[in-house]
Design an enzyme around this catalytic site. Structure first.
Site, short mmCIF file in Angstrom:
data_model
loop_
_atom_site.label_atom_id
_atom_site.label_comp_id
_atom_site.label_asym_id
_atom_site.label_seq_id
_atom_site.Cartn_x
_atom_site.Cartn_y
_atom_site.Cartn_z
N LYS B 80 46.94 45.72 37.32
CA LYS B 80 46.75 45.49 38.79
C LYS B 80 48.08 45.89 39.66
O LYS B 80 49.13 45.38 39.19
CB LYS B 80 46.39 44.16 39.01
CG LYS B 80 45.83 43.68 40.68
CD LYS B 80 45.45 42.42 40.91
CE LYS B 80 44.60 42.14 42.31
NZ LYS B 80 44.65 40.96 42.34
N SER B 155 39.98 40.65 45.25
CA SER B 155 41.15 41.77 45.46
C SER B 155 41.17 42.73 44.15
O SER B 155 41.57 43.76 44.12
CB SER B 155 42.38 41.34 45.75
OG SER B 155 43.05 40.55 44.62
N SER B 179 40.26 36.28 42.60
CA SER B 179 40.42 37.68 42.75
C SER B 179 40.18 38.56 41.39
O SER B 179 40.09 39.63 40.98
CB SER B 179 41.87 38.10 43.37
OG SER B 179 41.50 38.24 44.65
#
Lengths: 503, 500
Positions: B80, B155, B179
């Site tokens: 990420k 996210s 997330s």
């Protein structure tokens, strides 16, 4: 900028007003690494070299508390007679400024590590004034901004500014007093003495280099005035970064005069920060400051609470050296100096040297004579501290031994000291090399005495007649003849012997 | 399409260990897949081709030389883009950090490097991890591989989409309010938020420090456990990191035994607000667990209804402070004001006005307000009290249950743009995941089946430091469900770009 400011004479101000003082003293700790990172904590290096990602506030970094800094903070708290929190948090103080890489300062807010202490300050005449300490908390220093291109070096008018983050994250302890009431006209003197005492304490603890000129100890001085007899404090000004003891005294003195003038002319004192200018010995307005300054403090979520245990605190207490004030009291009594003598010793900065010299075997009187006399004089000439001149306690002891043994006299001893400072070896070696030993061979002295007596028969006659003080002239003649290498006392004795009179 | 990309990480590890396949082949297969489908999915912000292949070649050489290697050595992974990496840009999905290269590696990246896992690249996310759809990325939204018109969650939509589109067998995510878990739910993948402090946060760009946690994003529960054991453990650089050992997570995942396990159904996290399809899959999961010998009980967590409100005070408050450093002075984006003088305030202001997107600004303003003098007690102070109450609810619930269970998200993936103008609707996506972050307890989302052709996630929650329970329960349910589906849920996913 620095327009002439209306002032009321200090004495006049003191007739009508009582000053209230308050101090925030920032002490930079001399830990090996920074408050929250492993970067070196060092002064004077190439800008932006003593930095880690943490100090630069790079994305993703996290702080880790420096245990030594916590220990040093606790030691400062203990020396200031503070209570030590069992558990305390760090907090974030949020504000945007380019010397603060994260745009918040990690500090302590609601629960400082040290609180509720006091410090007894002895003024020059021996009056003791108790200053209450509200708190001493841990925080990090900001970087250093240098404003370029302007005439004044200040941000106003500068074309650009350079920032050095070497200082960002250096551990600080901020010591905050409670309002100090009742100092009256001694307020400026007390201000100086308080900051001097704090500086001495942190230096004595070994937790700070305590050099004000390097910003190791920085003082913000709060001053307000209230009409004599009033209990409601007036509006205060905060004079920032007053960076010498003399400046602290002068800044308080100045602000009292300035406040008095404003109050006398019916103006309101503005709550603001002020800047001290050593050149004009005055302050100028900084920025308005109100109690409502909103730093949006909240507990630092990246750190866990600092938890102290009794055992840890006691271990640190055991490490504390004797407090400077108590030590001075003890040494003064031990050495038997008069008040004035001892004060001179302290002011000359030779107390430690004298203590070491006595420990090495000299008497208190001899140690004082040397350190306050010849050594201080030479230090002044060389523009260094006496302790930095390079005279070891052992040298003083040896010099004194040579004098006591009659090998040299005081005058020769001064030459021997010069020799030692010139790197010619120990006092004994200097005596040897320079051939400075006093003439202690009586026959050689008698020869010189006879010559002197013969040269001044009228003086010899006076002595015979009982005027012993006249012997000085003969002694002088003998000293001249022996180029000072005679023991004057012995010469005197031999003169009387020769002339058959009682000295 | 190479069959290699359909394998789990555990399977790839076996094949690599037996030298039946090389890391170079595995890595290249995933890079090929990225090249083939990521134009549609947009899971990656950066593809790390050269370094990934170099690491793979090194591993192959080392294996040939008989060196002892980590079990996951040579198995590629996606990261990420909130986690800092040397040699690859780190953007946090924001214009503010576009082109910024970190001079240091996050602790988890050091561990990935030590395990010699080739990093395929950096995955898309909502800007600074603020969002539940990945639509708030400054670099365009990621699309859900199940339906390219739908969001992949957020996210961490990039990481979830990457594993569910078979672009990577493993990925790292971060979870502040869901997330990792919510994107896993809506993409039919597995996501774990470890116990707070279980994985070092050093090098994860902070949104809300007291809530953020790095965790695994995978296709199977076992893979998540394998990755969790790589990244977990104490880190002296993170003061909030636990000193406990990671625990026998892989062992728990291999067991999957739910017999006698007390599973608490959280009364407050179902029913109203949860779509019928989600509720149906959830109820089926409970039936399966009961049938397998689990003791399914109901628990009540009455204060969870305040959790979302508390979260939207704590999170923006911390974020407003954490994001203050992005000012254009030291690194990243810098914007000069168009007219007037170039004072530091004006440059900072122009930089932050241009560099941050709307959602980030919204949260910074919210947080700044909540921390302001005079409001602090009412907002931040009250939120912290709610946090304590949520923790107490968990403590009480864990007295009667070993793990708790709920749907991971109230709905399946919604359409791109559907909730973009309604922040409140967007925030409600995280209603079931947020309590775990507020309390610091671990959670896992495992695929629970489809509703109208879209994945539904089932969430398990465990007490702090009991992450192993998640793996046992999660693997248990995974086994039960896969038996009913006749294989992994993702086998039912539609082909992408005609290559599958």
């Amino acid at each position: 900028m620095a327009a002439t400011q209306d002032l009321v004479a200090f004495d006049e101000a003191m007739e009508k007003y009582d000053p209230v003082l308050g101090f925030e003293v920032h002490v930079e700790l001399n830990t090996k690494t920074k408050m929250f990172s492993a970067a070196p904590n060092a002064f004077g290096d190439v800008p932006n070299t003593n930095v880690s990602p943490v100090d630069l506030g790079l994305p993703g970094v996290l702080p880790v508390v420096n245990k030594s800094a916590v220990e040093y903070s606790i030691m400062i708290g203990l020396a200031l007679n503070c209570k030590i929190a069992e558990s305390c948090f760090f907090a974030r103080k949020n504000y945007f400024y380019p010397d603060t890489p994260k745009n918040f300062q990690t500090s302590q807010y609601e629960d400082p590590i040290c609180y509720d202490g006091y410090l007894d300050i002895e003024l020059e005449d021996g009056e003791v004034f108790r200053v209450e300490i509200e708190r001493a908390h841990m925080e990090e220093d900001a970087g250093k901004l240098t404003h370029m291109g302007g005439a004044t070096g200040r941000i106003q008018g500068a074309e650009y500014s350079l920032v050095d983050y070497n200082r960002a994250g250096v551990p600080l302890v901020e010591i905050v007093t409670k309002p100090i009431v009742g100092a009256g006209s001694r307020a400026p003197e007390l201000a100086r003495a308080y900051v001097a005492a704090v500086r001495e304490i942190v230096k004595n603890l070994g937790v700070s280099d305590a050099r004000m000129e390097r910003g190791n100890v920085r003082c913000d001085a709060n001053v307000s005035l209230m009409p004599k007899g009033a209990t409601q404090f007036g509006t205060r000004s905060e004079t920032k970064n007053v960076n010498s003891l003399r400046a602290v005294e002068r800044a308080v003195y100045f602000e009292i005069q300035r406040h008095a003038a404003m109050l006398e002319s019916g103006q309101k004192v503005v709550q603001e920060t002020r800047h001290w200018h050593e050149d004009t010995r005055s302050t100028t307005s900084g920025r308005p400051k109100s109690d409502a300054d909103d730093y949006r403090y909240f507990p630092e979520p990246d750190l866990v609470p600092v938890v102290t245990t009794k055992a840890w605190i006691e271990e640190l207490r055991a490490r504390l050296p004797e407090p400077p004030a108590e030590r001075r009291k003890r040494l003064k009594a031990d050495w038997g100096y008069a008040d004035a003598e001892f004060r001179d010793v302290v002011n000359a900065g030779v107390m430690d040297s004298i203590e070491e010299t006595i420990a090495a075997g000299a008497s208190a009187a001899v140690a004082r004579k040397w350190w306050m006399g010849e050594i201080s004089r030479r230090a002044k000439e060389a523009e260094v501290e006496p302790s930095e001149l390079g005279v070891s306690p052992q040298t003083v002891v040896e010099l004194d031994r040579l004098v006591q043994a009659g090998k040299i006299n005081d005058k020769l001893a001064r030459q021997v000291l010069d020799g030692v400072l010139a790197g010619e070896g120990s006092p004994e070696e200097v005596v040897e090399k320079r051939g400075l030993a006093v003439v202690s061979d009586d026959s050689a002295l008698l020869e010189a005495i006879d010559a002197a007596l013969a040269a001044q028969p009228e003086v010899a006659e006076k002595i015979r007649g009982g005027k012993v003080q006249a012997a000085g002239a003969i002694v002088g003649g003998v000293m001249k003849a022996t180029r000072g290498q005679a023991d004057a006392g012995r010469v005197r004795e031999l003169i009387f012997e020769r002339l058959g009179v009682q000295g | 399409m190479s069959e290699l990309i359909t394998h789990s990480a555990a399977k790839l590890a076996e094949l690599l260990a037996a030298s039946e396949v090389s890391s170079t082949e595995v890595t290249q297969a995933h890079l090929d897949r990225i090249a083939a489908v990521d134009g549609d999915v947009n899971a990656f912000l950066h593809v790390n081709t050269d370094e990934a292949l170099a690491v793979a070649a090194d591993v192959d050489k080392a294996r040939a030389a008989g060196e002892e290697l980590h079990a996951l050595a040579g198995v590629p992974i996606a990261i990420k883009d909130l986690i800092v990496t040397v040699g690859q840009p780190t953007t946090a999905g924001s214009k503010m950090l576009e082109g910024w290269m970190s001079p240091y590696d996050a602790t988890v990246i050091k561990k990935i490097r030590a395990a010699r896992m080739p990093m395929l690249g950096k995955t898309n996310l909502d800007e600074f991890a603020m969002g539940s759809s990945t639509e708030h990325s400054a670099f365009g939204p990621t699309r859900n591989p199940w339906d390219l018109e739908r969001i992949p969650g957020g996210s961490g939509g990039g990481s979830a989409a990457a594993v569910s589109a078979f672009e990577a067998p493993l990925a790292l995510g971060t979870d502040t309010g869901g997330s990792i878990r919510q994107p896993a739910a809506v993409t039919g993948s597995v996501g774990v938020k470890p116990t707070y402090g279980g994985v070092s946060r050093y090098g994860a760009i902070a949104m809300a420090s007291s809530l953020d946690q790095i965790g695994p994003v995978t296709r199977t529960v076992l893979d998540a456990a394998l990755l969790h054991e790589v990244i977990g453990g104490h880190d002296p650089a993170d003061s909030t990191s636990l000193t406990d050992p990671v625990g026998a997570l892989v062992e728990a995942a291999r067991s999957g035994d739910v017999r006698g396990m007390r599973i608490g159904v959280i009364k407050e996290l179902q029913g109203e607000g949860y779509s019928a399809g989600v509720q149906a899959r959830f109820d089926e999961a409970l039936e399966l667990l009961r049938g397998a010998g689990a003791d399914v009980v109901e628990v009540s967590c009455p204060n969870f209804k305040y959790a979302l409100g508390a979260y939207y005070l704590v999170m923006p408050s911390e974020a407003s402070s954490n994001l203050a450093k992005y000012d254009g002075v030291r690194y990243g984006h810098r914007v000069l004001p168009e007219d007037g003088s170039l004072t530091i305030e004006r440059v900072m202001g122009a930089t932050r006005a241009a560099g941050f997107g709307d959602e980030v600004k919204r949260r910074i303003i919210l947080g700044t307000y909540a921390l302001s003098a005079g409001y602090y007690d009412a907002y931040y102070g009250s939120a912290q009290k709610v946090r304590t109450l949520v923790q107490r609810d968990f403590a009480a619930a864990f007295e009667t249950a070993d793990v708790l269970i709920s749907p991971t998200a109230p709905t399946t993936a919604f359409k791109l743009g559907e909730k973009l103008d309604d922040p409140m609707a967007m925030y409600l996506n995280d209603v079931a995941t947020i309590p775990a972050n507020l309390a610091g307890v671990p959670g896992i989302s495992v695929p629970g089946g489809l509703a109208d052709g879209l994945p539904v996630g089932i969430q398990f929650l465990a007490p702090a430091r009991e992450d192993a329970r998640l793996y046992r329960a999660g693997a248990g349910l995974e086994n039960l469900l896969e038996a009913t589906w006749g294989g992994p849920l993702l086998a039912q996913a539609p082909a992408l770009g005609g290559v599958k």
